[in-house]
Write a protein that holds these residues in place. Structure first.
Motif, PDB file in Angstrom:
ATOM      1  N   ILE A   9     -34.987 -21.397 -22.047  1.00 34.79           N
ATOM      2  CA  ILE A   9     -33.825 -21.963 -21.366  1.00 34.79           C
ATOM      3  C   ILE A   9     -33.584 -21.240 -20.044  1.00 34.79           C
ATOM      4  N   ARG A  10     -33.560 -22.013 -18.983  1.00 26.62           N
ATOM      5  CA  ARG A  10     -33.252 -21.498 -17.651  1.00 26.62           C
ATOM      6  C   ARG A  10     -31.794 -21.821 -17.354  1.00 26.62           C
ATOM      7  N   GLU A  11     -30.982 -20.776 -17.117  1.00 25.19           N
ATOM      8  CA  GLU A  11     -29.572 -20.954 -16.801  1.00 25.19           C
ATOM      9  C   GLU A  11     -29.346 -20.673 -15.317  1.00 25.19           C
ATOM     10  N   GLN A  12     -28.539 -21.498 -14.682  1.00 25.09           N
ATOM     11  CA  GLN A  12     -28.285 -21.311 -13.257  1.00 25.09           C
ATOM     12  C   GLN A  12     -26.843 -21.670 -12.902  1.00 25.09           C
ATOM     13  N   SER A  13     -26.199 -20.787 -12.149  1.00 19.54           N
ATOM     14  CA  SER A  13     -24.879 -21.043 -11.591  1.00 19.54           C
ATOM     15  C   SER A  13     -24.965 -20.686 -10.119  1.00 19.54           C
ATOM     16  N   SER A  14     -25.072 -21.700  -9.277  1.00 16.74           N
ATOM     17  CA  SER A  14     -25.291 -21.445  -7.856  1.00 16.74           C
ATOM     18  C   SER A  14     -24.760 -22.591  -7.018  1.00 16.74           C
ATOM     19  N   ARG A  15     -24.577 -22.334  -5.730  1.00 22.44           N
ATOM     20  CA  ARG A  15     -24.123 -23.384  -4.830  1.00 22.44           C
ATOM     21  C   ARG A  15     -25.135 -24.524  -4.738  1.00 22.44           C
ATOM     22  N   SER A  16     -26.402 -24.202  -4.918  1.00 27.09           N
ATOM     23  CA  SER A  16     -27.441 -25.222  -4.757  1.00 27.09           C
ATOM     24  C   SER A  16     -27.425 -26.264  -5.868  1.00 27.09           C
ATOM     25  N   THR A  17     -26.785 -25.962  -7.004  1.00 28.16           N
ATOM     26  CA  THR A  17     -26.747 -26.925  -8.111  1.00 28.16           C
ATOM     27  C   THR A  17     -25.360 -27.522  -8.320  1.00 28.16           C
ATOM     28  N   LEU A  18     -24.413 -27.201  -7.446  1.00 24.44           N
ATOM     29  CA  LEU A  18     -23.043 -27.690  -7.626  1.00 24.44           C
ATOM     30  C   LEU A  18     -22.952 -29.210  -7.597  1.00 24.44           C
ATOM     31  N   ASP A  19     -23.805 -29.876  -6.843  1.00 27.32           N
ATOM     32  CA  ASP A  19     -23.713 -31.333  -6.735  1.00 27.32           C
ATOM     33  C   ASP A  19     -23.924 -32.010  -8.082  1.00 27.32           C
ATOM     34  N   GLY A  20     -24.643 -31.355  -8.980  1.00 25.93           N
ATOM     35  CA  GLY A  20     -24.902 -31.943 -10.288  1.00 25.93           C
ATOM     36  C   GLY A  20     -23.900 -31.557 -11.347  1.00 25.93           C
ATOM     37  N   VAL A  21     -22.928 -30.701 -10.997  1.00 26.98           N
ATOM     38  CA  VAL A  21     -21.989 -30.254 -12.021  1.00 26.98           C
ATOM     39  C   VAL A  21     -20.534 -30.259 -11.537  1.00 26.98           C
ATOM     40  N   VAL A  22     -20.270 -29.850 -10.289  1.00 26.75           N
ATOM     41  CA  VAL A  22     -18.934 -29.929  -9.704  1.00 26.75           C
ATOM     42  C   VAL A  22     -19.090 -30.330  -8.239  1.00 26.75           C
ATOM     43  N   PRO A  23     -19.414 -31.590  -7.972  1.00 26.81           N
ATOM     44  CA  PRO A  23     -19.720 -32.012  -6.592  1.00 26.81           C
ATOM     45  C   PRO A  23     -18.561 -31.855  -5.629  1.00 26.81           C
ATOM     46  N   SER A  24     -17.330 -31.839  -6.122  1.00 25.96           N
ATOM     47  CA  SER A  24     -16.156 -31.729  -5.247  1.00 25.96           C
ATOM     48  C   SER A  24     -15.833 -30.291  -4.871  1.00 25.96           C
TER      49      SER A  24
END
Length: 418
Positions: free
Chosen positions: A178-193
């Motif tokens: 499992i690869r976990e990521q919390s970053s600005r580059s993935t925000l569009d897929g989880v919190v786009p606003s």
């Protein structure tokens, strides 16, 4: 002719969704805590699963979840109540129930202030429990091991919710990577606003149709006044607006189960009283999730794109997991029309049948489970909302299962239209 069929189908789904939810007030009566709305702790109700069509096996899951139970999201609630209760205690303006509440609140004050917005132990446990249920319900997806990708918002409570979920999956099967990521580059897929999203963009907002007729809705008598009178013998010269104070007391009460302090406000307010005002509160919740639904288009695009990558073989992922907030999951539910949440009735009394704010509870989640059959190119999927099979406004002859091609075409039409 095809457009007519689709229109008739969508209308039929709307009628079915309303009919299926006619028991909503009975559900509330059976569990008054549902009236807590988005403060309702995840219920863990065992939901039956409809057997897949013959030969079809699950192979991939696309998921979006809200973080688990947390302390109140903003410290103003605790700070204002601290100042108010301390002043009233010193001036002997507390009832006996108010004094008991004051003592319990002060004993827990430091914990509450330190914990503002953070995940609680219950929140951690919720995500571990949901992960294990997912694993046990769809073992075919995970039993051989393989790759899973998880992303979360930048919020600590979401990162920890992701960690709890992923740790439990690995406990179920150590072969999972499992690869976990919390970053600005993935925000569009989880919190786009999120304002830190580097590709953030504006989307149109709208109001639900019931708001034109909301003057026809008879709101229940304000509970806040009753609660204030049970805490204070007098509010003369106390700091703050009494309406706000009443709201703070009610808001504190609905968060207590999430922080394991349920007895703090004994004798001041009850679940049944909260439930008596639920329908009016639910109207406000519907406006809140309806307006920004188009802002969730990037999440829906992410769901479609990643599923296509798995289906066409360009990635070998078993699951894509997303951990965000009620401010995304609620509007996403409306955008996707899950269980008729997009019906948008004109009559305010009909809103409760298409949307119930407890479905956006702590750790609430959407799961799209994909199925394939050996020797067939046809892909099916079904949608779960908080573990229960849900309807979608997509044509199907084998509900709760939908053809991937129909799902993709329907939602591509939505995302391309805005």
């Amino acid at each position: 002719m095809k457009k007519l069929f689709v229109s008739l189908f969508v209308a039929l789904i709307a009628v079915m969704a309303v009919a299926q939810n006619r028991q909503v007030l009975d559900d509330l009566k059976a569990d008054p805590r549902k009236a807590y709305g988005n403060d309702y702790p995840y219920p863990f109700v065992t939901a039956p699963q409809t057997k897949a069509p013959k030969g079809y096996k699950p192979f991939y899951i696309s998921h979006y979840s809200r973080h688990g139970s947390r302390y109140y999201w903003n410290e103003f609630l605790y700070r204002e109540l601290d100042k108010l209760l301390t002043t009233a205690h010193e001036r002997r303006q507390l009832t006996s129930a108010g004094e008991a509440f004051f003592e319990k609140f002060m004993a827990s004050k430091q914990e509450l202030v330190n914990g503002v917005s953070e995940l609680t132990q219950l929140g951690w446990d919720q995500h571990q429990g949901i992960a294990r249920i997912m694993y046990n319900t769809f073992p075919e997806v995970f039993k051989k091991g393989g790759n899973v990708f998880a992303i979360s918002s930048l919020s600590g409570r979401c990162v920890l919710s992701m960690s709890a979920f992923c740790q439990e999956l690995v406990q179920c099967n150590p072969k999972l990577e499992i690869r976990e990521q919390s970053s600005r580059s993935t925000l569009d897929g989880v919190v786009p606003s999120d304002r830190q999203n580097p590709v953030r963009r504006e989307f149109p907002k709208s109001t639900p149709r019931y708001e034109k007729n909301k003057d026809k809705f008879q709101y229940a008598r304000s509970l806040q006044e009753k609660v204030v009178s049970r805490v204070f013998t007098s509010t003369d010269s106390l700091p703050g607006d009494m309406r706000r104070i009443g709201s703070n007391l009610v808001n504190l009460y609905t968060t207590l189960p999430s922080i394991l302090h349920e007895g703090m406000m004994e004798g001041i307010i009850s679940d049944e009283e909260i439930a008596s005002q639920w329908e009016g509160a639910n109207l406000g919740s519907y406006s809140w999730v309806f307006g920004p639904r188009y802002e969730m288009i990037p999440i829906l695009k992410d769901i479609i794109r990643k599923a296509e990558d798995v289906i066409n073989g360009s990635t070998d992922r078993l699951a894509d997991l997303r951990f965000g907030h009620d401010t995304c999951l609620g509007p996403l539910t409306v955008l996707m029309g899950i269980n008729g949440a997009d019906i948008d009735p004109e009559d305010p009394y009909e809103v409760k049948y298409c949307y119930q704010n407890w479905e956006t509870c702590m750790a609430s989640n959407i799961q799209l489970v994909f199925y394939r059959k050996s020797g067939s190119d046809d892909i099916l999927l079904k949608c779960l909302l908080n573990g229960a099979e849900a309807t979608l406004p997509v044509p199907t002859s084998q509900a709760p299962y939908y053809r991937w091609s129909d799902f993709r075409d329907y939602y591509n039409g939505i995302v391309s239209g805005k």
